[in-house]
Design an enzyme around this catalytic site. Structure first.
Site, PDB file in Angstrom:
ATOM      1  N   LYS A 272       0.851  -1.190   0.000  1.00 37.76           N
ATOM      2  CA  LYS A 272       0.000   0.000   0.000  1.00 37.76           C
ATOM      3  C   LYS A 272       0.887   1.241   0.000  1.00 37.76           C
ATOM      4  O   LYS A 272       1.762   1.372   0.843  1.00 37.76           O
ATOM      5  CB  LYS A 272      -0.925  -0.011   1.222  1.00 37.76           C
ATOM      6  N   ARG A 347     -10.193 -11.620  -0.451  1.00 36.14           N
ATOM      7  CA  ARG A 347     -10.990 -12.580  -1.225  1.00 36.14           C
ATOM      8  C   ARG A 347     -10.297 -13.932  -1.305  1.00 36.14           C
ATOM      9  O   ARG A 347     -10.949 -14.962  -1.439  1.00 36.14           O
ATOM     10  CB  ARG A 347     -11.280 -11.996  -2.614  1.00 36.14           C
TER      11      ARG A 347
END
Ligand code: BES
Ligand code: MN
Ligand code: ZN
Length: 491
Positions: A272, A347
């Site tokens: 990030k 996910r």
């Protein structure tokens, strides 16, 4: 703090603060209120006029009443228009009163609110929830907690005599919400996969439910390559958490609740960057927090429904043994995934958790996940996204959330967008193009479910609030617990 039902007439109550809920526009003091005002030589009427109080929702005014009277202060709180009264109005009004009373150093408080829909139980439950949730303060990490007013010792719910059971129900739910808030607010050096698993064990022991923790080797045996791919960069062991609440006798229904449990999300090698909020990514186990909070509540409420609570807990880190962007993982249903972005890790962990839950033979399952920034872009900070191909589960969750006062909005499962996840080498990629990013995330999850009715809640927005908002103080909200409990209880 003890919240208790009371049948005491308004005029007989004695204590520090008496709070009265009033409807908008017709701010008239009638009946007992008029008599009360008479006792105080008309000070309430004067206060309303002076402050131009119109009882707008959650607005409050208060005054000290004459020395020597059995009440020290009167708090007036607005409830808006009578026809628009919702349980959420009562929760928020109770929260507003509780904050004023605390600031005013009241030790004893009474609330006199009108009934919602002539339903004393729902009314008592909502007032209790609003009061308790507003007064919760997280002082765990302060060496010297600043004094934010005195401790409220008792709260009497006037006109709600006999509602002990509703108050107890609210207290069970609140204990789950507060657990979720504590888990989300605690930093990643405090809440780890290990401590999450310990929390699950503690819930099991304290409330007498079953717990299984799968270790890395157990997950390997089950072929959970997607979950373990994410976990492989962390120095901490992954923990696959499975709590089971079973009612006495044959359950009416069987459900599963699955929570994303990333105790920290650095992004992995797709780390990030600046402005991505990496320093807030301790919240990435908000789904697991809500799941464990719901488990704590359900284990105390003991409904006739079997509920499985599941989280694949790990961290998304970088190291010499991290996943490379482009790696291909095989999930426990045999499907292969090209990891084109290591930051779409939630996910991957959910894929194996959903396959596991699907095998339990439940009637329906719901997952909660701080899954995508795209969902926050779509719906903002206060509203969760609901994704499901199943209209029945959708309306159950919409109803449960409405009653809880937790906002969600159904989003489309546009199958065509799955094309964005097509991979040249594996069965699918884990990320598609930026547009519709929360929808492709949901479509990805759908690949790991056979035919159990399922819904996914993207809670990346409402898991946290920067500002005080109703009964939420700034910080973790515990979003999801109350919706989940309502959903289970409505089966
Ligand atoms: N945990 C994040 C999503 C998130 C964002 C949660 C903001 C809370 C607040 C998730 O793992 C993530 O990084 N998602 C990526 C997906 C992208 C790489 C397709 C995102 O949303 O940017
Ligand atoms: Mn991520
Ligand atoms: Zn994440």
């Amino acid at each position: 703090m003890k919240i208790q039902p009371s049948d005491k007439p308004l005029l007989d109550w004695a204590g520090d603060s008496l709070a009265i809920g009033l409807f908008e526009d017709a701010v008239e003091l009638t009946g007992d209120l008029a008599k009360l005002d008479e006792q105080f030589a008309g000070v309430l009427k004067e206060l309303i006029a002076e402050e131009e109080f119109t009882a707008k929702p959650y607005s409050t005014i208060f005054t000290r009443v004459s020395a020597g009277s059995s009440i020290r202060k009167v708090i007036l709180v607005g409830l808006g228009k009578p026809e628009a009264l919702k349980l959420e109005t009562l929760r928020r009004a109770a929260a507003a009163v509780a904050r004023v009373a605390k600031k005013q150093k009241s030790k004893t408080l009474a609330l006199s609110f009108p009934l919602w829909n002539n339903q004393p139980a729902a009314t008592a439950q909502a007032i209790t929830e609003g009061t308790q949730l507003a007064l919760y303060q997280d002082i765990r990490f302060k060496s010297e907690p600043e004094d934010k007013g005195a401790k409220i010792e008792t709260v009497d719910l006037l006109g709600l005599g006999g509602q002990e059971a509703a108050i107890t129900l609210a207290n069970h739910i609140v204990s789950g919400v507060i657990l979720a808030r504590q888990l989300v607010a605690a930093p990643a050096n405090e809440v780890t996969p290990i401590t999450l698993a310990e929390t699950a064990r503690a819930i099991a022991t304290e409330h007498g439910i079953e717990v299984t923790i799968l270790e890395r080797e157990d997950c390997e045996k089950l072929g959970m390559g997607a979950f373990l791919g994410v976990a492989q960069a962390s120095d901490l062991p992954p923990k696959f958490i499975h709590l089971t609440y079973k009612p006495q006798g044959t359950p009416k229904r069987k459900l599963a609740i699955i929570g994303k449990g990333l105790t920290f999300d650095s992004g992995g090698l797709n780390i990030k960057g600046a402005g991505s909020g990496i320093e807030t990514m301790k919240i990435d186990m908000g789904g697991a927090g809500a799941t464990l909070g719901a488990a704590k509540a359900i284990a105390q409420i003991k409904p006739d429904v079997e509920v499985h609570f599941i989280s694949a807990a790990t961290e998304n880190m970088i190291s010499g043994h991290a996943m490379h962007p482009g790696d291909i993982l095989r999930a426990s249903n045999g499907k292969t995934i090209e990891v084109n972005n290591t930051d779409a890790e939630g996910r991957l962990t959910l894929a194996d958790a959903l396959v596991y839950a699907d095998k339990l033979g439940v009637d329906a399952m719901v997952d909660l996940a701080t899954l995508t920034g795209a969902c926050v872009i779509a719906l903002g900070d206060d509203i969760a996204g609901l994704y499901t191909p199943d209209d029945a589960v959708a309306s159950q969750l919409e109803q449960a959330a409405e009653t809880a006062g937790e906002k969600l909005w159904r989003m489309p499962m546009e199958e065509k967008y799955f094309e964005g996840l097509k991979s040249g080498i594996a069965d699918m990629k884990n990320t598609g193009p930026r547009p519709g990013g929360s929808i492709t995330a949901a479509l990805f999850l759908k690949q790991f479910i056979k035919d159990t009715p399922w819904a996914h809640l993207d809670i990346a927005g409402p898991v946290w609030t920067d500002k005080e908002n109703g009964y939420n103080s700034s910080g973790a909200t515990g979003y999801g617990v109350r919706t989940l409990v309502n959903w289970v209880l409505a089966q």
